[in-house]
Motif scaffolding. Structure first.
Motif, PDB file in Angstrom:
ATOM      1  N   VAL A  30     -10.367   0.473  32.001  1.00  0.00           N
ATOM      2  CA  VAL A  30     -10.455  -1.148  31.876  1.00  0.00           C
ATOM      3  C   VAL A  30      -9.227  -1.704  32.402  1.00  0.00           C
ATOM      4  O   VAL A  30      -9.241  -2.817  33.067  1.00  0.00           O
ATOM      5  CB  VAL A  30     -10.620  -1.293  30.278  1.00  0.00           C
ATOM      6  CG1 VAL A  30     -10.318  -2.670  29.931  1.00  0.00           C
ATOM      7  CG2 VAL A  30     -11.764  -0.531  29.680  1.00  0.00           C
ATOM      8  N   VAL A  31      -8.228  -1.265  32.169  1.00  0.00           N
ATOM      9  CA  VAL A  31      -6.926  -1.902  32.582  1.00  0.00           C
ATOM     10  C   VAL A  31      -6.820  -2.253  34.046  1.00  0.00           C
ATOM     11  O   VAL A  31      -6.431  -3.166  34.755  1.00  0.00           O
ATOM     12  CB  VAL A  31      -5.749  -1.221  32.053  1.00  0.00           C
ATOM     13  CG1 VAL A  31      -4.347  -1.683  32.791  1.00  0.00           C
ATOM     14  CG2 VAL A  31      -5.606  -1.236  30.577  1.00  0.00           C
ATOM     15  N   THR A  32      -7.310  -0.944  34.893  1.00  0.00           N
ATOM     16  CA  THR A  32      -7.285  -1.217  36.190  1.00  0.00           C
ATOM     17  C   THR A  32      -8.445  -1.874  36.902  1.00  0.00           C
ATOM     18  O   THR A  32      -8.528  -2.412  37.989  1.00  0.00           O
ATOM     19  CB  THR A  32      -7.391   0.212  36.975  1.00  0.00           C
ATOM     20  OG1 THR A  32      -8.412   0.925  36.524  1.00  0.00           O
ATOM     21  CG2 THR A  32      -5.838   1.077  36.487  1.00  0.00           C
ATOM     22  N   GLY A  33      -9.578  -2.091  36.170  1.00  0.00           N
ATOM     23  CA  GLY A  33     -10.617  -2.849  36.434  1.00  0.00           C
ATOM     24  C   GLY A  33     -10.708  -4.420  36.274  1.00  0.00           C
ATOM     25  O   GLY A  33     -11.397  -5.209  36.926  1.00  0.00           O
ATOM     26  N   VAL A  34      -9.989  -4.783  34.896  1.00  0.00           N
ATOM     27  CA  VAL A  34     -10.007  -6.124  34.741  1.00  0.00           C
ATOM     28  C   VAL A  34      -8.900  -6.943  35.352  1.00  0.00           C
ATOM     29  O   VAL A  34      -7.945  -6.410  35.543  1.00  0.00           O
ATOM     30  CB  VAL A  34      -9.920  -6.439  33.011  1.00  0.00           C
ATOM     31  CG1 VAL A  34      -9.701  -7.656  32.467  1.00  0.00           C
ATOM     32  CG2 VAL A  34     -11.164  -5.230  32.574  1.00  0.00           C
ATOM     33  N   SER A  57      -0.527   0.745  37.544  1.00  0.00           N
ATOM     34  CA  SER A  57       0.181   1.878  37.720  1.00  0.00           C
ATOM     35  C   SER A  57       0.698   2.819  36.377  1.00  0.00           C
ATOM     36  O   SER A  57       0.398   3.964  36.093  1.00  0.00           O
ATOM     37  CB  SER A  57       1.348   1.845  38.751  1.00  0.00           C
ATOM     38  OG  SER A  57       2.148   1.183  38.193  1.00  0.00           O
ATOM     39  N   ALA A  58       1.077   1.827  35.508  1.00  0.00           N
ATOM     40  CA  ALA A  58       1.541   2.234  34.203  1.00  0.00           C
ATOM     41  C   ALA A  58       0.614   2.779  33.477  1.00  0.00           C
ATOM     42  O   ALA A  58       0.515   4.001  32.816  1.00  0.00           O
ATOM     43  CB  ALA A  58       2.440   1.188  33.474  1.00  0.00           C
ATOM     44  N   ALA A  59      -0.571   2.046  33.430  1.00  0.00           N
ATOM     45  CA  ALA A  59      -1.806   2.416  32.640  1.00  0.00           C
ATOM     46  C   ALA A  59      -2.454   3.874  33.258  1.00  0.00           C
ATOM     47  O   ALA A  59      -2.720   4.845  32.574  1.00  0.00           O
ATOM     48  CB  ALA A  59      -2.860   1.755  32.609  1.00  0.00           C
ATOM     49  N   ALA A  60      -2.458   3.940  34.438  1.00  0.00           N
ATOM     50  CA  ALA A  60      -2.756   5.355  34.964  1.00  0.00           C
ATOM     51  C   ALA A  60      -2.044   6.562  34.758  1.00  0.00           C
ATOM     52  O   ALA A  60      -2.465   7.586  34.465  1.00  0.00           O
ATOM     53  CB  ALA A  60      -3.244   5.098  36.656  1.00  0.00           C
TER      54      ALA A  60
END
Length: 332
Positions: free
Chosen positions: A34-38, A123-126
């Motif tokens: 979600v974080v990388t897609g939104v 990057s942090a979320a991943a």
């Protein structure tokens, strides 16, 4: 002759797989997606990121450190000689999960800028999601290697039974309040860092020049030019506004006395549009208007949209500059 098949051995591991760690891994992966897609600047993305920042990595790490459940006093007395893994109860596990998550996130924030990915929300979320999944799987291994009678399992009934016990009620209530306090404090800290950034983005401006190989480098601009000679510069605009933005760069020659600007001369304006979360690069020839023997500061002032009537370094969204001396000696 055919032999009957038995699927129980294959399903045995799945039945034993801890449900809580499976959920932790799944939620961490979904949050990262979600974080990388939104798109950036979306408040929903920040809300979804809260579990990944405040709880999930710490819970996975606690599962590695403490695979066993807490034992009461009678169990300790009966097995004082026997070596058994040390465990913690559910309330302690939750409290440590919040505390360790708050400790893990700054470490990730320190390490990421040293890598090729840099420090960014995606990057942090991943990294946090990957770390959570890895720690959760190590927790699964540690828990399944723990004897079944000592192994920690998620049981709402057991937790409620523990809360109803007369002995230790005050201590249990204190532990619950401690967990709530840690969660509230961590949430407030995270909101203080993230929500101001969500109310508005930012832009960055950097100044470069080309070396002999044609590569852009910083800090190699000429400090002397002949009268009428131009200085070739390249500048980069990083758009973190969350949307495509039109910019104006005002090129201004400034004369300073005692650190104060006493004269400004506009050398031109450069307009351009940069897409969200990208970097735009432009090249220009800047010709100082100063006379022979004068040292001036050439400032590039960045403005989203139209610049004000009197552009200054103070009212610019971002600014950068270099010093140059106009002298006949530079021609020689």
């Amino acid at each position: 002759m055919s032999f009957p098949t038995n699927s129980r051995p294959q399903l045995g591991f799945i039945r034993k797989y801890p449900v809580d760690l499976a959920l932790v891994s799944l939620i961490a992966a979904l949050v990262a997606l979600v974080v990388t897609g939104v798109p950036a600047g979306n408040a929903g993305r920040l809300l979804v990121a809260f579990p990944l920042v405040l709880f999930l990595p710490g819970y996975a790490l606690v599962s590695v450190l403490f695979p066993a459940a807490a034992r009461d006093g009678r169990d300790d007395a009966e097995t004082a000689i026997e070596r058994r893994p040390r465990g913690i109860d559910t309330v302690e596990r939750l409290g440590l999960s919040f505390a360790l998550s708050i400790a893990i996130v700054p470490v990730v924030g320190i390490v990421l800028p040293l890598t090729e990915w840099g420090l960014a929300t995606e990057s942090a979320a991943a990294v946090l999601a990957g770390l959570t999944v890895v720690l959760a799987q190590l927790g699964v291994i540690r828990r399944l290697r723990t004897p079944a009678r000592d192994r920690f399992t998620v049981s709402l009934t057991a937790a409620l039974t523990g809360l109803r016990r007369d002995e230790g009620t005050v201590a249990t209530a204190s532990s619950v309040l401690l967990v709530v306090a840690i969660a509230v404090a961590g949430g407030a800290l995270l909101a203080g860092f993230l929500f101001p950034a969500s109310t508005g983005g930012f832009s960055e401006l950097a100044l470069y020049t080309e070396d002999e190989d044609g590569d852009l480098v910083a800090g190699e601009l000429p400090d002397e030019v002949a009268p009428g000679e131009s200085v070739p510069v390249s500048f980069a605009i990083e758009n973190h506004e969350g949307e495509e933005t039109s910019y104006t760069v005002v090129v201004q020659e400034q004369v300073l006395e005692d650190g104060e600007v006493v004269e400004r001369t506009e050398l031109g304006q450069i307009d351009g549009t940069v897409s969200a979360d990208t970097t735009g690069v432009a090249e220009r020839e800047i010709t100082p208007a100063a006379g022979d023997g004068e040292t001036v500061r050439i400032s590039l002032l960045l403005y989203p949209g139209e610049p004000p009537a009197e552009p200054t370094n103070e009212n610019a969204e971002a600014d950068t500059y270099f010093w140059v001396t106009v002298t006949e000696d530079a021609a020689e």
